[in-house]
Design a protein around this motif. Structure first.
Motif, PDB file in Angstrom:
ATOM      1  N   GLU A   1       0.871  -1.429  -0.028  1.00  0.00           N
ATOM      2  CA  GLU A   1       0.040  -0.111  -0.047  1.00  0.00           C
ATOM      3  C   GLU A   1       0.763   1.208  -0.083  1.00  0.00           C
ATOM      4  OE1 GLU A   1      -0.248  -2.487   2.149  1.00  0.00           O
ATOM      5  OE2 GLU A   1      -0.787  -1.950   4.255  1.00  0.00           O
ATOM      6  N   ASP A   2       2.129   1.000  -0.005  1.00  0.00           N
ATOM      7  CA  ASP A   2       2.971   2.248   0.016  1.00  0.00           C
ATOM      8  C   ASP A   2       3.279   2.651  -1.390  1.00  0.00           C
ATOM      9  OD1 ASP A   2       4.713   1.134   2.949  1.00  0.00           O
ATOM     10  OD2 ASP A   2       3.236   2.883   2.782  1.00  0.00           O
ATOM     11  N   SER A   3       2.871   1.712  -2.465  1.00  0.00           N
ATOM     12  CA  SER A   3       3.264   1.860  -3.883  1.00  0.00           C
ATOM     13  C   SER A   3       2.408   3.306  -4.433  1.00  0.00           C
ATOM     14  CB  SER A   3       2.564   0.685  -4.634  1.00  0.00           C
ATOM     15  OG  SER A   3       3.328  -0.448  -4.206  1.00  0.00           O
ATOM     16  N   ALA A   4       3.234   4.096  -4.806  1.00  0.00           N
ATOM     17  CA  ALA A   4       2.729   5.557  -5.234  1.00  0.00           C
ATOM     18  C   ALA A   4       3.906   6.151  -6.001  1.00  0.00           C
ATOM     19  CB  ALA A   4       2.090   6.156  -4.051  1.00  0.00           C
ATOM     20  N   ALA A   5       3.242   7.218  -6.801  1.00  0.00           N
ATOM     21  CA  ALA A   5       4.557   8.126  -7.051  1.00  0.00           C
ATOM     22  C   ALA A   5       4.818   9.240  -6.104  1.00  0.00           C
ATOM     23  CB  ALA A   5       3.841   9.145  -8.115  1.00  0.00           C
ATOM     24  N   TYR A   6       5.767   9.391  -5.409  1.00  0.00           N
ATOM     25  CA  TYR A   6       6.370  10.328  -4.339  1.00  0.00           C
ATOM     26  C   TYR A   6       6.960  11.570  -5.132  1.00  0.00           C
ATOM     27  CZ  TYR A   6       5.635   6.385  -1.074  1.00  0.00           C
ATOM     28  OH  TYR A   6       4.885   5.547  -0.121  1.00  0.00           O
ATOM     29  N   TYR A   7       6.372  12.828  -4.390  1.00  0.00           N
ATOM     30  CA  TYR A   7       6.677  13.844  -4.761  1.00  0.00           C
ATOM     31  C   TYR A   7       7.236  14.794  -3.566  1.00  0.00           C
ATOM     32  CZ  TYR A   7       3.427  13.169  -8.771  1.00  0.00           C
ATOM     33  OH  TYR A   7       2.855  12.673  -9.683  1.00  0.00           O
ATOM     34  N   CYS A   8       8.263  15.369  -4.027  1.00  0.00           N
ATOM     35  CA  CYS A   8       8.952  16.349  -3.025  1.00  0.00           C
ATOM     36  C   CYS A   8       8.520  17.714  -3.234  1.00  0.00           C
ATOM     37  CB  CYS A   8      10.468  16.405  -3.242  1.00  0.00           C
ATOM     38  SG  CYS A   8      11.525  17.589  -2.457  1.00  0.00           S
ATOM     39  N   ALA A   9       8.432  18.571  -1.845  1.00  0.00           N
ATOM     40  CA  ALA A   9       7.479  19.887  -2.296  1.00  0.00           C
ATOM     41  C   ALA A   9       8.340  20.771  -1.236  1.00  0.00           C
ATOM     42  CB  ALA A   9       6.089  19.654  -1.819  1.00  0.00           C
ATOM     43  N   ALA A  10       8.369  22.143  -1.651  1.00  0.00           N
ATOM     44  CA  ALA A  10       8.897  23.034  -0.811  1.00  0.00           C
ATOM     45  C   ALA A  10       8.205  24.474  -0.905  1.00  0.00           C
ATOM     46  CB  ALA A  10      10.283  23.559  -1.713  1.00  0.00           C
ATOM     47  N   SER A  11       8.233  24.992   0.530  1.00  0.00           N
ATOM     48  CA  SER A  11       7.504  26.208   0.511  1.00  0.00           C
ATOM     49  C   SER A  11       8.302  27.103   1.665  1.00  0.00           C
ATOM     50  CB  SER A  11       6.304  26.056   1.263  1.00  0.00           C
ATOM     51  OG  SER A  11       5.363  26.953   1.678  1.00  0.00           O
ATOM     52  N   ARG A  12       8.293  28.520   1.683  1.00  0.00           N
ATOM     53  CA  ARG A  12       8.816  29.265   2.381  1.00  0.00           C
ATOM     54  C   ARG A  12       7.852  30.067   3.417  1.00  0.00           C
ATOM     55  NH1 ARG A  12      13.341  33.040   0.225  1.00  0.00           N
ATOM     56  NH2 ARG A  12      11.955  33.442  -1.299  1.00  0.00           N
ATOM     57  N   ASP A  13       6.528  29.579   3.158  1.00  0.00           N
ATOM     58  CA  ASP A  13       5.332  30.169   3.659  1.00  0.00           C
ATOM     59  C   ASP A  13       4.266  29.057   4.366  1.00  0.00           C
ATOM     60  OD1 ASP A  13       2.605  32.202   2.992  1.00  0.00           O
ATOM     61  OD2 ASP A  13       3.588  31.950   5.004  1.00  0.00           O
ATOM     62  N   ILE A  14       4.931  28.114   5.344  1.00  0.00           N
ATOM     63  CA  ILE A  14       3.996  27.225   5.946  1.00  0.00           C
ATOM     64  C   ILE A  14       3.433  27.690   6.982  1.00  0.00           C
ATOM     65  CG2 ILE A  14       4.560  24.935   7.144  1.00  0.00           C
ATOM     66  CD1 ILE A  14       3.802  24.574   4.154  1.00  0.00           C
ATOM     67  N   SER A  15       2.405  27.350   7.599  1.00  0.00           N
ATOM     68  CA  SER A  15       1.756  27.406   8.855  1.00  0.00           C
ATOM     69  C   SER A  15       1.504  26.089   9.438  1.00  0.00           C
ATOM     70  CB  SER A  15       0.242  28.032   8.387  1.00  0.00           C
ATOM     71  OG  SER A  15      -0.570  28.239   9.622  1.00  0.00           O
ATOM     72  N   TYR A  16       1.472  26.113  10.793  1.00  0.00           N
ATOM     73  CA  TYR A  16       1.414  24.925  11.818  1.00  0.00           C
ATOM     74  C   TYR A  16      -0.035  25.061  12.338  1.00  0.00           C
ATOM     75  CZ  TYR A  16       6.084  24.092  10.637  1.00  0.00           C
ATOM     76  OH  TYR A  16       7.477  23.704   9.863  1.00  0.00           O
ATOM     77  N   ASP A  17      -1.001  25.894  11.791  1.00  0.00           N
ATOM     78  CA  ASP A  17      -2.251  25.970  12.439  1.00  0.00           C
ATOM     79  C   ASP A  17      -3.149  25.086  11.067  1.00  0.00           C
ATOM     80  OD1 ASP A  17      -4.604  28.819  12.661  1.00  0.00           O
ATOM     81  OD2 ASP A  17      -4.935  26.609  12.611  1.00  0.00           O
ATOM     82  N   ALA A  18      -3.714  23.918  11.511  1.00  0.00           N
ATOM     83  CA  ALA A  18      -4.648  23.210  10.733  1.00  0.00           C
ATOM     84  C   ALA A  18      -5.756  23.822  10.223  1.00  0.00           C
ATOM     85  CB  ALA A  18      -5.174  22.100  11.743  1.00  0.00           C
ATOM     86  N   SER A  19      -6.096  24.921  10.616  1.00  0.00           N
ATOM     87  CA  SER A  19      -7.127  25.810   9.845  1.00  0.00           C
ATOM     88  C   SER A  19      -6.579  26.653   8.754  1.00  0.00           C
ATOM     89  CB  SER A  19      -7.990  26.519  10.942  1.00  0.00           C
ATOM     90  OG  SER A  19      -7.102  27.565  11.393  1.00  0.00           O
ATOM     91  N   ALA A  20      -5.231  26.644   8.414  1.00  0.00           N
ATOM     92  CA  ALA A  20      -4.790  27.621   7.530  1.00  0.00           C
ATOM     93  C   ALA A  20      -4.606  26.837   6.109  1.00  0.00           C
ATOM     94  CB  ALA A  20      -3.458  28.173   8.097  1.00  0.00           C
ATOM     95  N   THR A  21      -4.878  27.716   5.035  1.00  0.00           N
ATOM     96  CA  THR A  21      -4.778  27.200   3.725  1.00  0.00           C
ATOM     97  C   THR A  21      -3.216  26.465   3.675  1.00  0.00           C
ATOM     98  OG1 THR A  21      -6.328  28.929   3.018  1.00  0.00           O
ATOM     99  CG2 THR A  21      -4.842  27.771   1.278  1.00  0.00           C
ATOM    100  N   ASN A  22      -2.218  27.106   4.259  1.00  0.00           N
ATOM    101  CA  ASN A  22      -1.047  26.848   4.013  1.00  0.00           C
ATOM    102  C   ASN A  22      -0.618  25.897   4.893  1.00  0.00           C
ATOM    103  OD1 ASN A  22      -1.050  29.090   5.610  1.00  0.00           O
ATOM    104  ND2 ASN A  22       1.036  29.767   5.275  1.00  0.00           N
TER     105      ASN A  22
END
Length: 131
Positions: free
Chosen positions: A89-110
């Protein structure tokens, strides 16, 4: 945006291990939060792991916790995903992503566990786990 190049995917038997790498030439790499997402055929892209800019904080999806480890080497401008005890079930395409504007608030868009939080993506690397 940041140019990201993933590598390390492949075919492995259940219970085996793989190490994915995501490299960039971006000079300011150390200022970016990084994450790995994965997407299986017919399914939505899902969060797998996140690491903050310094590498001091990480977070994992419940489905991979205890088996996957995300890390980064800012000098090499590379983020890694060590995957152990792999399951079909780990079979998948794996993608790397980057951001300089991340929030640790679960309600935030980012929010860090949401794909919408990232504006730079790699091309993906395929992981296939056979049973």
């Amino acid at each position: 945006q940041v140019q990201l190049v993933e590598s390390g995917g492949g075919l492995v038997q259940a219970g085996g291990s793989l190490r994915l790498s995501c490299a960039t030439s971006q000079r300011t790499f150390s200022s970016y939060s990084m994450a790995w997402f994965r997407q299986a055929p017919g399914k939505e892209r899902e969060f797998a792991a996140h690491i903050n800019w310094s590498g001091s904080w990480t977070s994992y999806a419940d489905s991979v916790k205890g088996r996957f480890t995300i890390s980064r080497d800012n000098a090499k401008k590379t983020v890694y995903l060590q995957m152990n005890s792999l399951k079909p079930e780990d079979s998948a395409a794996y993608y790397c992503a980057a951001s300089r504007d991340i929030s640790y608030d679960a309600s935030a868009t980012n929010y860090y566990a949401s794909a919408r939080g990232y504006d730079s993506w790699g091309q993906g690397t395929q992981v296939t786990v056979s049973s």
